[in-house]
Scaffold this motif. Structure first.
Motif, PDB file in Angstrom:
ATOM      1  N   GLU A   1       0.908   4.229  -3.005  1.00 24.37           N
ATOM      2  CA  GLU A   1       0.873   5.532  -2.758  1.00 24.37           C
ATOM      3  C   GLU A   1       2.131   6.407  -3.123  1.00 24.37           C
ATOM      4  OE1 GLU A   1      -2.201   6.798  -2.127  1.00 24.37           O
ATOM      5  OE2 GLU A   1      -2.823   4.853  -2.187  1.00 24.37           O
TER       6      GLU A   1
ATOM      7  N   LYS B   1       0.765  -1.085   0.078  1.00 26.88           N
ATOM      8  CA  LYS B   1      -0.043   0.004  -0.009  1.00 26.88           C
ATOM      9  C   LYS B   1       0.973   1.380  -0.033  1.00 26.88           C
ATOM     10  CE  LYS B   1      -4.244  -1.634   2.113  1.00 26.88           C
ATOM     11  NZ  LYS B   1      -5.379  -1.425   2.919  1.00 26.88           N
TER      12      LYS B   1
ATOM     13  N   ASP C   1       1.525   2.536  10.709  1.00 25.73           N
ATOM     14  CA  ASP C   1       0.997   1.512  11.490  1.00 25.73           C
ATOM     15  C   ASP C   1       1.809   0.704  12.376  1.00 25.73           C
ATOM     16  OD1 ASP C   1      -1.493   1.859  10.301  1.00 25.73           O
ATOM     17  OD2 ASP C   1      -1.501   0.038   9.141  1.00 25.73           O
TER      18      ASP C   1
ATOM     19  N   LYS D   1      -2.664   8.960   5.103  1.00 23.39           N
ATOM     20  CA  LYS D   1      -3.644   9.080   5.918  1.00 23.39           C
ATOM     21  C   LYS D   1      -4.951   8.995   5.424  1.00 23.39           C
ATOM     22  CE  LYS D   1      -3.157  11.088   9.768  1.00 23.39           C
ATOM     23  NZ  LYS D   1      -2.915  10.666  11.212  1.00 23.39           N
ATOM     24  N   SER D   2      -4.954   9.178   4.146  1.00 22.87           N
ATOM     25  CA  SER D   2      -6.197   9.270   3.386  1.00 22.87           C
ATOM     26  C   SER D   2      -6.721   8.112   3.100  1.00 22.87           C
ATOM     27  CB  SER D   2      -6.178  10.442   2.043  1.00 22.87           C
ATOM     28  OG  SER D   2      -5.348   9.480   1.358  1.00 22.87           O
ATOM     29  N   ILE D   3      -6.018   6.991   3.217  1.00 19.65           N
ATOM     30  CA  ILE D   3      -6.469   5.569   2.948  1.00 19.65           C
ATOM     31  C   ILE D   3      -6.416   5.007   4.196  1.00 19.65           C
ATOM     32  CG2 ILE D   3      -5.498   5.376   0.484  1.00 19.65           C
ATOM     33  CD1 ILE D   3      -3.176   3.563   1.676  1.00 19.65           C
ATOM     34  N   GLY D   4      -6.516   5.770   5.351  1.00 13.90           N
ATOM     35  CA  GLY D   4      -6.780   5.056   6.478  1.00 13.90           C
ATOM     36  C   GLY D   4      -5.602   4.500   7.460  1.00 13.90           C
ATOM     37  N   LEU D   5      -4.409   4.512   7.039  1.00 14.37           N
ATOM     38  CA  LEU D   5      -3.308   3.984   7.851  1.00 14.37           C
ATOM     39  C   LEU D   5      -2.722   5.205   8.735  1.00 14.37           C
ATOM     40  CD1 LEU D   5      -1.234   2.736   4.668  1.00 14.37           C
ATOM     41  CD2 LEU D   5      -2.288   1.444   6.361  1.00 14.37           C
ATOM     42  N   LYS D   6      -2.435   4.556   9.856  1.00  8.76           N
ATOM     43  CA  LYS D   6      -1.713   5.448  11.113  1.00  8.76           C
ATOM     44  C   LYS D   6      -0.305   5.755  10.518  1.00  8.76           C
ATOM     45  CE  LYS D   6      -0.187   5.138  15.919  1.00  8.76           C
ATOM     46  NZ  LYS D   6       0.201   4.347  16.781  1.00  8.76           N
TER      47      LYS D   6
END
Length: 123
Positions: free
Chosen positions: A13, A9, A71, A39-44
């Motif tokens: 990106e 991922k 993450d 951040k926009s794809i939900g990763l920390k």
């Protein structure tokens, strides 16, 4: 999600950022844009995470910062230089050892194709 899934991922990106911006910009530009995308794809994602050095039984703040940590498992070291060298790989391996993280991605955005500036390292 496994380490391989996360790195795939991240690489996707990073390619997106590189395709949209191209090579030749400042490292901080790529860092901020990749931070935003991850951040926009939900990763920390943590930016400029402090990395103290454990020496003689004491943690010492020496001013080291990890460009991005994703993450709580993958360290990203971003560059915008002519060519990655062995010293950059050695730096990433040292960061992994000091931080305890297992996976590192060394990404140089100053290339025509991002895959030519990408190295995946394990601790």
């Amino acid at each position: 999600m496994g380490d391989f899934d996360i790195t795939e991922k991240i690489i996707g990106e990073a390619i997106y950022v590189h395709r949209n911006l191209g090579p030749g910009l400042l490292e901080s530009t790529y860092q901020n844009c990749l931070y935003h995308r991850l951040k926009s794809i939900g990763l920390k994602v943590e930016k400029e995470k402090p990395l103290p050095v454990f020496f003689d039984g004491v943690f010492l703040e020496c001013g080291y910062r990890l460009d991005l940590v994703v993450d709580d498992s993958v360290v990203l070291e971003l560059k915008s230089i002519k060519k990655l060298k062995d010293i950059h790989k050695a730096q990433m391996i040292t960061y992994l050892k000091l931080s305890g993280y297992r996976i590192g991605l060394l990404i140089n955005f100053n290339v025509l194709r991002l895959v030519d500036g990408l190295i995946r390292l394990k601790n």
